[in-house]
Enzyme design. Structure first.
Site, PDB file in Angstrom:
ATOM      1  CE  LYS A  71     -10.886  25.038-110.082  1.00 59.60           C
ATOM      2  NZ  LYS A  71     -11.009  23.780-110.822  1.00 59.60           N
ATOM      3  CG  ASP A 107      -8.309  21.046-111.578  1.00 51.78           C
ATOM      4  OD1 ASP A 107      -8.410  20.388-110.530  1.00 51.78           O
ATOM      5  OD2 ASP A 107      -8.849  22.157-111.737  1.00 51.78           O
TER       6      ASP A 107
HETATM    7  P1  NAP Z   1     -18.398  24.508-116.001  1.00 52.52           P
HETATM    8  O1  NAP Z   1     -17.206  25.380-116.161  1.00 52.52           O
HETATM    9  O2  NAP Z   1     -19.687  25.102-115.585  1.00 52.52           O
HETATM   10  O3  NAP Z   1     -18.617  23.767-117.437  1.00 52.52           O
HETATM   11  C1  NAP Z   1     -19.691  22.890-117.651  1.00 52.52           C
HETATM   12  C2  NAP Z   1     -19.839  22.590-119.139  1.00 52.52           C
HETATM   13  O4  NAP Z   1     -20.965  21.708-119.276  1.00 52.52           O
HETATM   14  C3  NAP Z   1     -20.143  23.815-120.008  1.00 52.52           C
HETATM   15  O5  NAP Z   1     -19.581  23.624-121.285  1.00 52.52           O
HETATM   16  C4  NAP Z   1     -21.670  23.786-120.072  1.00 52.52           C
HETATM   17  O6  NAP Z   1     -22.205  24.382-121.234  1.00 52.52           O
HETATM   18  C5  NAP Z   1     -21.911  22.300-120.167  1.00 52.52           C
HETATM   19  N1  NAP Z   1     -23.273  21.961-119.765  1.00 52.52           N
HETATM   20  C6  NAP Z   1     -23.867  22.206-118.572  1.00 52.52           C
HETATM   21  N2  NAP Z   1     -25.141  21.769-118.581  1.00 52.52           N
HETATM   22  C7  NAP Z   1     -25.364  21.253-119.817  1.00 52.52           C
HETATM   23  C8  NAP Z   1     -26.483  20.669-120.453  1.00 52.52           C
HETATM   24  N3  NAP Z   1     -27.646  20.519-119.809  1.00 52.52           N
HETATM   25  N4  NAP Z   1     -26.358  20.266-121.730  1.00 52.52           N
HETATM   26  C9  NAP Z   1     -25.201  20.437-122.398  1.00 52.52           C
HETATM   27  N5  NAP Z   1     -24.079  20.980-121.850  1.00 52.52           N
HETATM   28  C10 NAP Z   1     -24.167  21.382-120.577  1.00 52.52           C
HETATM   29  O7  NAP Z   1     -18.129  23.327-114.987  1.00 52.52           O
HETATM   30  P2  NAP Z   1     -16.750  22.562-114.683  1.00 52.52           P
HETATM   31  O8  NAP Z   1     -16.031  23.247-113.595  1.00 52.52           O
HETATM   32  O9  NAP Z   1     -16.047  22.330-115.980  1.00 52.52           O
HETATM   33  O10 NAP Z   1     -17.295  21.184-114.062  1.00 52.52           O
HETATM   34  C11 NAP Z   1     -18.020  20.301-114.852  1.00 52.52           C
HETATM   35  C12 NAP Z   1     -18.185  18.937-114.170  1.00 52.52           C
HETATM   36  O11 NAP Z   1     -16.915  18.361-113.909  1.00 52.52           O
HETATM   37  C13 NAP Z   1     -18.913  19.009-112.823  1.00 52.52           C
HETATM   38  O12 NAP Z   1     -19.751  17.883-112.719  1.00 52.52           O
HETATM   39  C14 NAP Z   1     -17.785  18.910-111.812  1.00 52.52           C
HETATM   40  O13 NAP Z   1     -18.199  18.334-110.592  1.00 52.52           O
HETATM   41  C15 NAP Z   1     -16.833  17.980-112.539  1.00 52.52           C
HETATM   42  N6  NAP Z   1     -15.437  18.164-112.097  1.00 52.52           N
HETATM   43  C16 NAP Z   1     -14.814  17.103-111.532  1.00 52.52           C
HETATM   44  C17 NAP Z   1     -13.496  17.229-111.118  1.00 52.52           C
HETATM   45  C18 NAP Z   1     -12.805  16.057-110.494  1.00 52.52           C
HETATM   46  O14 NAP Z   1     -11.788  16.256-109.817  1.00 52.52           O
HETATM   47  N7  NAP Z   1     -13.261  14.850-110.718  1.00 52.52           N
HETATM   48  C19 NAP Z   1     -12.815  18.453-111.279  1.00 52.52           C
HETATM   49  C20 NAP Z   1     -13.494  19.515-111.874  1.00 52.52           C
HETATM   50  C21 NAP Z   1     -14.815  19.359-112.297  1.00 52.52           C
HETATM   51  P3  NAP Z   1     -22.713  25.932-121.237  1.00 52.52           P
HETATM   52  O15 NAP Z   1     -21.448  26.740-121.194  1.00 52.52           O
HETATM   53  O16 NAP Z   1     -23.464  26.034-122.495  1.00 52.52           O
HETATM   54  O17 NAP Z   1     -23.555  26.094-120.001  1.00 52.52           O
END
Ligand code: NAP
Length: 277
Positions: A71, A107
């Site tokens: 992305k 998004d």
């Molecule tokens: P990402 O870029 O990997 O970001 C995830 C965030 O969560 C980071 O800040 C990470 O912190 C934090 N995190 C992960 N595990 C953690 C834990 N155990 N404790 C505390 N913080 C934690 O992922 P993303 O693309 O933003 O996606 C995140 C979620 O949103 C996923 O579940 C995805 O399926 C969902 N999502 C949904 C949609 C939709 O259309 N509904 C669209 C996009 C994403 P660190 O950097 O410290 O690891």
């Protein structure tokens, strides 16, 4: 679905892409509208991104969705970017037109639609965003567009929160139970952008006890599988208005569909085929 010499092609590139719901959602919409279009999932490794995008243009694809891990990098391949994609620093939809590549971010429109659905009306309010990753950027952009008053961001890494400051003024909340609870209690809107609670790890949750929620709050979890995470169940038990990520998922797809076809897709069909209606 009939595939013939006139079939128009779109799809998704990412690594991995097998889990993506988008082929199901878009192909159901094409079928419902009788459009001779087809949406494909195409795994593209990071080192082959440039060749893959050039190849899609050469093959006459109308456009593609872009997902993790491309992305951000794909931004540099676009000839033109829409304002949101440039500000968020991520592209999730490409449109190929007359040999040129246009990059969009849809998004944040999914976030906006979700906030509208729960009547969150962020203007002047306080939001707590859990997590500071890729989707948090779209969330913070949407909150800033909606003229939110205060944004608190709880994350494990302060540097990740600093990186969000180019989007809006944000206050860092260290990822510790007491800090999270205090921030949540004072927030009108709580948005989870972490994967905590996502299938198959449905027993996990950001560490927020039931006492921090109340009936004047709105709680949005970006996760859509399961529909009700532990976080949402806990907030709902205290009377908060809750919503999952399914509308966001379908709305970002709807906007991409419109960009490619110029036609409004049938939202109900998309939700139904995903088992989300
Ligand atoms: P990402 O870029 O990997 O970001 C995830 C965030 O969560 C980071 O800040 C990470 O912190 C934090 N995190 C992960 N595990 C953690 C834990 N155990 N404790 C505390 N913080 C934690 O992922 P993303 O693309 O933003 O996606 C995140 C979620 O949103 C996923 O579940 C995805 O399926 C969902 N999502 C949904 C949609 C939709 O259309 N509904 C669209 C996009 C994403 P660190 O950097 O410290 O690891």
């Amino acid at each position: 679905m009939r595939i013939d010499g006139r079939t128009r092609l779109v799809g998704i590139i990412g690594w991995p892409v097998e889990h993506s719901c988008s082929p199901l959602m878009h192909n159901a919409a094409f079928q419902a509208l009788g459009l001779n279009w087809c949406y494909l999932a195409m795994p593209v490794a990071a080192e082959q991104l440039v060749e893959a995008v050039r190849g899609l243009v050469a093959l006459g694809f109308v456009g593609v969705n872009v997902t993790i891990p491309h992305k951000e990098r794909v931004l540099g391949l676009a000839d033109e970017l829409d304002g949101a994609a440039a500000a968020i620093g991520a592209v999730n939809t490409l449109v190929f037109r007359e040999g040129r590549i246009f990059g969009y971010n849809t998004d944040w429109l999914g976030v906006r639609a979700t906030l509208n659905r729960i009547e969150a009306e962020p203007a002047g309010k306080k939001a707590l965003v859990l997590g500071a990753g890729g989707s948090a950027r779209a969330v913070i952009y949407a909150l800033a567009q909606a003229k939110i008053g205060t944004i608190l961001v709880a994350a494990r890494r302060p540097q990740a929160v600093q990186a969000l400051e180019e989007l809006a003024a944000v206050e860092y909340v260290p990822w510790q139970e007491l800090n999270l609870a205090r921030a949540a209690e004072s927030a009108d809107l709580i948005i989870n952008t972490t994967p905590l609670g996502m299938s198959p790890h449905i027993h996990l949750s950001p560490p927020l006890p039931p006492e921090v929620f109340n009936s004047s709050q709105k709680v949005f979890d970006l996760i859509y599988n399961p529909r009700e995470t532990r976080l949402l169940a806990c907030a709902r038990s205290k009377g908060a208005v809750t919503i999952d990520g399914s509308l966001m998922l379908v709305e970002q797809g709807r906007e991409a569909f419109r960009l490619w076809t110029g036609i409004e897709p049938p939202l109900e069909v998309m939700l139904t085929v995903l088992g989300l209606s």
